[in-house]
Design an enzyme around this catalytic site. Structure first.
Site, mmCIF file in Angstrom:
data_model
loop_
_atom_site.group_PDB
_atom_site.id
_atom_site.type_symbol
_atom_site.label_atom_id
_atom_site.label_comp_id
_atom_site.label_asym_id
_atom_site.label_seq_id
_atom_site.Cartn_x
_atom_site.Cartn_y
_atom_site.Cartn_z
ATOM 1 N N CYS A 112 11.128 -43.799 0.904
ATOM 2 C CA CYS A 112 12.206 -42.857 0.688
ATOM 3 C C CYS A 112 11.948 -41.572 1.469
ATOM 4 O O CYS A 112 12.865 -40.987 2.052
ATOM 5 C CB CYS A 112 12.300 -42.572 -0.801
ATOM 6 S SG CYS A 112 13.713 -41.609 -1.191
ATOM 7 N N GLY A 170 14.710 -30.546 -10.179
ATOM 8 C CA GLY A 170 13.421 -30.428 -10.870
ATOM 9 C C GLY A 170 12.823 -29.056 -10.626
ATOM 10 O O GLY A 170 13.320 -28.288 -9.797
ATOM 11 N N CYS A 230 12.155 -43.145 -6.767
ATOM 12 C CA CYS A 230 12.635 -41.976 -6.045
ATOM 13 C C CYS A 230 14.155 -41.889 -6.185
ATOM 14 O O CYS A 230 14.867 -42.733 -5.676
ATOM 15 C CB CYS A 230 12.232 -42.218 -4.593
ATOM 16 S SG CYS A 230 12.809 -41.033 -3.453
#
Length: 395
Positions: free
Chosen positions: A100, A11, A200
């Site tokens: 996570c 990302g 996630c």
């Protein structure tokens, strides 16, 4: 030169984090975490991991940094997915993103990074780290990101001093538009990439289908409880102690079928959560129906009309002692102590005035204003100024 391992997710945020660290003179290594193999439950083409790892590789090549992929799917299944199934089965609603970070990114992943000789692990989270000196010791602070619209400190609310000591958040001082601008200027392939949605690292998952892999559908009834039901107009008892009063205020109403009328059927109470409005498939009501309670034992769902239904609101919540977590251990309350804070019960909720009350068996959070859809299994975080100082699982 200190060595930093960046969790490159493919990302724009982690891409720019890697670039900024390089600019600051760190030796940067990019690592992509592969956490999921099962494509049968992800919605096709919505951030499949292959495309992401490819983008992460292209960013690493552009920046000229070493890159590798680590497969953490086994640990992810064990620590996140199995935990989620467990929680849903109990009728609670877990937050996989918070977990996570605690269990994967800043634990399993961090250990891999440190074994590669890294001094720090960096991520593309919108938050900041502060350092205080207290009694000759360094104390680490988790601070909100400068971009109020993107602040992600909530997702890191379970981190420890040890984890924060080894963490860097390079984009915490920037806004999202600034991050995109840097990526465009550096001609990074992720500059225009949409933010990923969903679990996630798993990508967009159809939650009911995902849960159905383990939790069998079973038909049950949906009841609607009227806002004027006598259950909301009971006289408040007198309390012998403050603890008794807080226990009363944080207690769930014990709904029974007699309190409502049947308005539909569902395929399993464990697929639903408090405050949920979509997926009920019940029409014909003046205002939309919201879930006010689920009972996984009797496989029943209780609903109420409109988002102001009294069944949605409560003034207090309880956290069991083992699930009370302080990032700032030096501020930890002892039994009998209280503290005024700002708190939130979900990501992006504006901070709310609240008071923490610590007792032997756990902590109560009492809000100034009643809160909508306080949900078991989710995390409540508490803040002083722009610092997130602790959190806990709502029980």
């Amino acid at each position: 030169m200190k060595r930093v391992v960046v969790g490159l997710s493919g990302g724009v945020d982690s891409s720019v984090a890697a670039y900024l660290l390089q600019e600051q003179g760190y030796e940067v290594i990019g690592l992509f975490m592969k956490n999921w193999h099962d494509d049968s439950v992800t919605i096709s083409n919505e951030c499949p991991w292959l495309e992401d790892s490819n983008d992460a590789l292209l960013v690493a090549e552009k920046l000229g940094i070493p890159f590798q992929t680590v497969d953490l799917s086994e640990q992810y299944k064990e620590r996140i997915v199995d935990y989620m199934f467990n929680e849903y089965e109990k009728g609670r609603t877990p937050n996989p993103d918070v977990l996570c970070n605690r269990e994967i990114k800043f634990d399993v992943f961090m250990k891999i990074a440190l074994s590669l000789g890294a001094d720090y692990v960096a991520t593309g989270h919108y938050c900041r780290k502060g350092i205080l000196e207290k009694d000759g010791e360094e104390v680490y602070q988790l601070l909100a990101g400068v971009d109020g619209n993107k602040d992600q400190s909530y997702f890191l609310c379970q981190l420890s001093q040890e984890q924060l000591a080894k963490s860097l958040f390079p984009i915490g001082e920037l806004t999202k538009p600034q991050v995109r601008e840097i990526a465009a200027r550096m001609e990074l392939v992720t500059a225009e990439k949409k933010d990923s949605q969903g679990l996630c690292f798993i990508g967009k998952v159809r939650l009911p289908e995902f849960l159905q892999q383990q939790l069998q559908p079973k038909e049950g009834l949906i009841f609607e409880v009227d806002a004027d039901s006598p259950v909301y107009h009971q006289e408040q008892p007198t309390f012998a102690s403050q603890e008794e009063e807080l226990a009363y205020l944080s207690k769930n109403i014990a709904y029974t079928p007699e309190l409502g009328k049947v308005v539909g059927k569902h395929q399993g109470a464990h697929y639903f959560t408090i405050g949920q409005r979509k997926g009920l498939n019940v029409g014909g009501t003046k205002e939309p129906l919201f879930i006010i309670a689920t009972d996984v034992t009797s496989n029943t769902i209780y609903t109420g009309q409109g988002n102001n239904h009294p069944g949605l609101f409560k003034k207090a919540l309880f956290i069991q002692q083992p699930e009370v977590h302080w990032i700032r251990e030096d501020l930890k309350l002892k039994a009998g102590e209280k503290m005024e804070v700002m708190a939130r019960i979900r990501y992006r909720q504006p901070l709310q005035k609240a008071t923490l009350f610590q007792f032997e068996d756990g902590m109560y959070v009492l809000f100034e204003e009643p809160q909508s859809a306080i949900t078991e299994g989710q995390f409540v975080s508490w803040h002083i100024g722009e610092e997130l100082v602790g959190s806990g699982v709502i029980s």
